[in-house]
Scaffold this motif. Structure first.
Motif, mmCIF file in Angstrom:
data_model
loop_
_atom_site.group_PDB
_atom_site.id
_atom_site.type_symbol
_atom_site.label_atom_id
_atom_site.label_comp_id
_atom_site.label_asym_id
_atom_site.label_seq_id
_atom_site.Cartn_x
_atom_site.Cartn_y
_atom_site.Cartn_z
ATOM 1 N N SER A 230 43.035 11.560 27.822
ATOM 2 C CA SER A 230 42.572 10.569 28.808
ATOM 3 C C SER A 230 41.428 9.712 28.292
ATOM 4 C CB SER A 230 42.133 11.285 30.095
ATOM 5 O OG SER A 230 41.077 12.188 29.836
ATOM 6 N N ASP A 231 40.980 9.938 27.048
ATOM 7 C CA ASP A 231 39.857 9.181 26.477
ATOM 8 C C ASP A 231 40.366 8.353 25.308
ATOM 9 O OD1 ASP A 231 37.655 10.385 28.107
ATOM 10 O OD2 ASP A 231 38.371 12.218 27.129
ATOM 11 N N CYS A 232 41.076 7.282 25.619
ATOM 12 C CA CYS A 232 41.764 6.515 24.578
ATOM 13 C C CYS A 232 41.187 5.115 24.361
ATOM 14 C CB CYS A 232 43.256 6.413 24.909
ATOM 15 S SG CYS A 232 44.115 8.004 24.911
ATOM 16 N N ALA A 233 41.070 4.332 25.421
ATOM 17 C CA ALA A 233 40.626 2.942 25.275
ATOM 18 C C ALA A 233 39.198 2.902 24.758
ATOM 19 C CB ALA A 233 40.736 2.218 26.612
ATOM 20 N N CYS A 234 38.992 2.268 23.600
ATOM 21 C CA CYS A 234 37.665 2.241 22.988
ATOM 22 C C CYS A 234 37.533 1.016 22.086
ATOM 23 C CB CYS A 234 37.416 3.517 22.200
ATOM 24 S SG CYS A 234 35.729 3.692 21.617
ATOM 25 N N PRO A 235 37.012 -0.090 22.604
ATOM 26 C CA PRO A 235 36.858 -1.305 21.791
ATOM 27 C C PRO A 235 35.997 -1.091 20.548
ATOM 28 C CG PRO A 235 36.538 -1.787 24.122
ATOM 29 C CD PRO A 235 36.599 -0.306 24.004
ATOM 30 N N GLN A 236 34.969 -0.258 20.665
ATOM 31 C CA GLN A 236 34.090 -0.048 19.522
ATOM 32 C C GLN A 236 34.825 0.627 18.369
ATOM 33 O OE1 GLN A 236 31.038 -1.312 19.334
ATOM 34 N NE2 GLN A 236 30.998 -0.642 17.195
ATOM 35 N N ALA A 237 35.750 1.517 18.673
ATOM 36 C CA ALA A 237 36.536 2.165 17.621
ATOM 37 C C ALA A 237 37.390 1.137 16.880
ATOM 38 C CB ALA A 237 37.415 3.257 18.215
ATOM 39 N N GLU A 238 37.929 0.163 17.606
ATOM 40 C CA GLU A 238 38.716 -0.890 16.957
ATOM 41 C C GLU A 238 37.844 -1.735 16.038
ATOM 42 O OE1 GLU A 238 42.018 -1.397 16.983
ATOM 43 O OE2 GLU A 238 42.081 0.518 18.028
ATOM 44 N N LYS A 239 36.613 -2.021 16.459
ATOM 45 C CA LYS A 239 35.708 -2.794 15.611
ATOM 46 C C LYS A 239 35.340 -2.018 14.353
ATOM 47 C CE LYS A 239 33.661 -5.471 19.384
ATOM 48 N NZ LYS A 239 32.419 -5.810 20.126
ATOM 49 N N LEU A 240 35.118 -0.728 14.498
ATOM 50 C CA LEU A 240 34.802 0.092 13.338
ATOM 51 C C LEU A 240 35.987 0.169 12.378
ATOM 52 C CD1 LEU A 240 32.868 2.958 15.148
ATOM 53 C CD2 LEU A 240 31.909 1.374 13.464
ATOM 54 N N GLY B 89 35.500 8.429 13.752
ATOM 55 C CA GLY B 89 36.061 9.754 13.986
ATOM 56 C C GLY B 89 35.558 10.363 15.280
ATOM 57 N N LEU B 90 34.272 10.209 15.572
ATOM 58 C CA LEU B 90 33.715 10.717 16.818
ATOM 59 C C LEU B 90 34.386 10.087 18.032
ATOM 60 C CD1 LEU B 90 29.929 10.777 15.836
ATOM 61 C CD2 LEU B 90 31.306 12.782 16.450
ATOM 62 N N LEU B 91 34.624 8.788 17.950
ATOM 63 C CA LEU B 91 35.226 8.088 19.092
ATOM 64 C C LEU B 91 36.717 8.408 19.219
ATOM 65 C CD1 LEU B 91 33.470 4.620 18.669
ATOM 66 C CD2 LEU B 91 32.954 6.380 20.374
ATOM 67 N N ARG B 92 37.416 8.426 18.111
ATOM 68 C CA ARG B 92 38.868 8.646 18.153
ATOM 69 C C ARG B 92 39.222 10.080 18.557
ATOM 70 N NH1 ARG B 92 41.379 3.642 18.061
ATOM 71 N NH2 ARG B 92 40.859 2.459 16.181
ATOM 72 N N SER B 93 38.439 11.046 18.115
ATOM 73 C CA SER B 93 38.807 12.449 18.325
ATOM 74 C C SER B 93 38.105 13.075 19.525
ATOM 75 C CB SER B 93 38.486 13.268 17.064
ATOM 76 O OG SER B 93 37.092 13.289 16.816
ATOM 77 N N TYR B 94 37.392 12.296 20.308
ATOM 78 C CA TYR B 94 36.661 12.866 21.435
ATOM 79 C C TYR B 94 37.605 13.558 22.423
ATOM 80 C CZ TYR B 94 33.746 13.194 25.620
ATOM 81 O OH TYR B 94 33.081 13.654 26.723
ATOM 82 N N GLY B 95 38.694 12.897 22.764
ATOM 83 C CA GLY B 95 39.647 13.507 23.694
ATOM 84 C C GLY B 95 40.237 14.791 23.152
ATOM 85 N N LEU B 96 40.554 14.828 21.857
ATOM 86 C CA LEU B 96 41.102 16.033 21.236
ATOM 87 C C LEU B 96 40.057 17.143 21.208
ATOM 88 C CD1 LEU B 96 43.278 17.574 19.715
ATOM 89 C CD2 LEU B 96 42.577 16.406 17.609
#
Length: 598
Positions: free
Chosen positions: A281-291, A453-460
């Motif tokens: 449920s923690d997927c949408a993250c504009p900052q992860a796309e910028k990184l 990695g912190l942003l992408r894997s938070y949900g996992l």
């Protein structure tokens, strides 16, 4: 008198010197002619494939070259290919004196697959795998079993994977982005390791009376029991997730076949992850796309400082890929690495470029769109690069025009003897792989990758910690499997700060969270094992004396155990500190004044 004798002696030997020089010259001339004739014969022996060929005498794994090259070649073959016979039990499991195993969470990357891009002449590469009794037994089981769960080698249970094939469509072909039989064999061997390490300790073979069978929303009445027996396997102690790709689903099922008894295997229900990073449920993250874009720019900057490597990438790309980038655009080195591994990992000869006088060159005609767009673009903009991408797009089902593999109507299809332009040499591959390894290490341990990695894997991470808490609270769940991709594991590794020697996640990689309870008190600990190696003490929350070092097994081995409260505190209190935020929403929206990056 003496001077006259010396002069006569020198004159006689001068004639001898002339004969020697003439003999050496004739020998070199003959040797040169044989070498020239041999190169012509090699050129004529190229396998026929339009615009592409192989040298039958040149194999990447051939034992030739200096010792340094042979060592590097062997290293690439072992670390990047993961041959089934090389998958052996490492430091998983074992008897930890004074500790009881409470549960296991297993993350895997799928097994060996075909390349993600359209590669010239790939049909000439044999991606089959034979003489493996474990693989033969699995295939025989699927072909001779027809139940409500399987039929004709397909998974027939209701759910997101209904109708999915359990085996690759072809036994010897490297199909685009599809698992190979070698990949199935890899996962069967991984499953055997998991069974030996954990099945008995977790009670995965436990049978209970039918009247006491407990159910879950996912494994309700889905079990297979012997009609002559009043006992059946417990099915709600195993939870399985997979992304909705054939390669990850087939990998999960092959692994589980090696772990579970056949009756229980048939009773399993597979849940779908909608994201390659298992963000839930923690997927949408504009900052992860910028990184992600920032990292891509950094990698392009590194490549621009190594023009020789860039030239190798462009040359090999023109030889290998059916859809190389348009003139002036740089090909992604990772795309070349992926295509090369299809040859290296299957002991295929290195490719050669060929020119047909009656076939347009790569610059004048490209298979597919004339824009030169790569077939490995991610249509959803998700957390995945060219190593693992959307199969629908690669097969023409995604956005953009479908890839045209047919020749133009006005092209002359008459076969002519090809002219050799050049072949990919071992020196090319070694130089390219060394650069990619160097660049990969810089990316993996960069601040940008850690933040992504912190942003992408938070949900996992939240899901893993939630299952850990269920395991230590006496819940029936004992084994959780996440079947994913290289990025699934890479993001998690970056977020935890695990130190690795290889920046890439090989096929059939496994990462295990083992949950333990102390026999002396109610303290709970966990252990992290990556590809058979205990890496617990390299995690940020477990290093510098934060973990225990306890005896493992009877041979004097040791194991590291980290308090579960450390990772719970990390996910709830400290996870976003390096992102200057206190929660996921703020971290994903955070920007600085300069270019919107951290």
């Amino acid at each position: 008198m003496l001077l006259k004798e010396i002069a006569r002696f020198s004159l006689q030997h001068r004639t001898l010197y002339c004969y020697l020089i003439l003999s050496i010259w004739i020998f070199l001339l003959i040797a040169g002619m044989y070498k020239y004739i041999g190169s012509i014969e090699n050129g004529n022996n190229l396998l026929n494939a339009k615009g592409f060929g192989y040298r039958k005498t040149e194999r990447f794994l051939a034992e030739e070259g200096d010792s340094t090259d042979r060592i590097r070649i062997k290293e690439i073959n072992q670390t990047d290919c993961t041959h089934p016979f090389a998958i052996v039990t490492g430091e998983e499991g074992g008897s930890l004196e004074g500790w009881t195993l409470q549960g296991v969470l297993l993350l895997i990357r799928h097994g060996d697959r075909g390349p993600m891009a359209h590669v010239r002449g790939i049909n000439e590469v044999d991606c089959g795998y034979e003489n493996d009794p474990t693989l033969a037994r699995y295939i025989n089981f699927l072909q001779n079993t027809t139940t409500g769960s399987t039929s004709g080698g397909h998974w027939m249970k209701t759910g997101p994977f209904h109708g999915f094939p359990l085996l690759p469509a072809a036994s010897k072909l490297c199909l685009l982005a599809q698992l190979t039989h070698k990949g199935i064999a890899q996962m069967l061997h991984v499953g055997d390791i998991v069974r030996q390490a954990y099945a008995n300790a977790l009670g995965l073979y436990t049978r209970v009376p039918i009247s006491t069978q407990r159910t879950t929303p996912f494994n309700g009445s889905d079990f297979i029991s012997n009609p002559t027996s009043s006992f059946q396997y417990v099915v709600d102690d195993v939870v399985i997730y997979s992304t909705r790709y054939r390669r990850t689903f087939q990998s999960a099922m092959a692994l589980l076949f090696g772990v579970l008894p056949p009756e229980k295997w048939l009773a399993m229900q597979i849940q779908e992850s909608h994201s390659l990073s298992y963000c839930f449920s923690d997927c949408a993250c504009p900052q992860a796309e910028k990184l992600k874009k920032q990292l891509a720019n950094e990698m392009n900057g590194h490549l621009s400082k190594h023009p020789a490597i860039g030239a190798i990438v462009q040359w090999i790309g023109a030889a290998l890929l059916q859809n190389p980038q348009a003139a002036g655009q740089q090909i992604n080195p990772l795309e070349i690495r992926d295509a090369l591994l299809a040859h290296i990992c299957h002991a295929a000869p290195l490719p050669c470029r060929k020119i047909h006088s009656n076939v347009p060159s790569a610059d004048s005609y490209r298979y597919g769109s004339k824009t030169g767009s790569s077939s490995t673009q991610d249509p959803l903009g998700l957390d995945v690069i060219n190593i693992d991408l959307d199969e629908a797009t690669l097969s023409g089902g995604g956005a953009g025009p479908p890839i045209n593999t047919e020749q133009p109507d006005d092209s002359d299809t008459t076969e002519q003897e090809p002219e050799i332009e050049g072949c990919v040499e071992k020196s090319h591959v070694l130089a390219l792989m060394s650069y990619i390894h160097w660049a990969g290490m810089k990316e993996l341990y960069s601040q940008s990758m850690r933040q992504q990695g912190l942003l992408r894997s938070y949900g996992l991470m939240r899901n893993i910690v939630a299952y850990m808490l269920r395991m230590i609270s006496g819940d029936r769940v004992k084994f959780v499997l996440y079947s994913g991709h290289d990025k699934t594991l890479e993001y998690l590794i970056a977020s935890l700060g695990v130190q690795l020697e290889n920046p890439f996640i090989p096929y059939a990689s496994r990462m295990v969270f083992e949950v333990y309870k102390s026999d002396k008190d109610t303290q709970y600990y966990f252990r992290l094992v990556y590809n058979g190696r205990d890496v617990t003490n390299t995690i940020d929350v477990c290093e510098s004396g934060k973990s225990l070092n306890v005896p493992r097994g009877i041979r004097g081995a040791r194991a590291h155990l980290c308090p579960i409260e450390n990772i719970i505190r990390f996910i709830h209190d400290d996870y976003f500190l390096s992102l200057n935020a206190t929660n996921y929403k703020d971290a994903c929206m955070a920007q600085t004044k300069q270019d919107g990056f951290f």
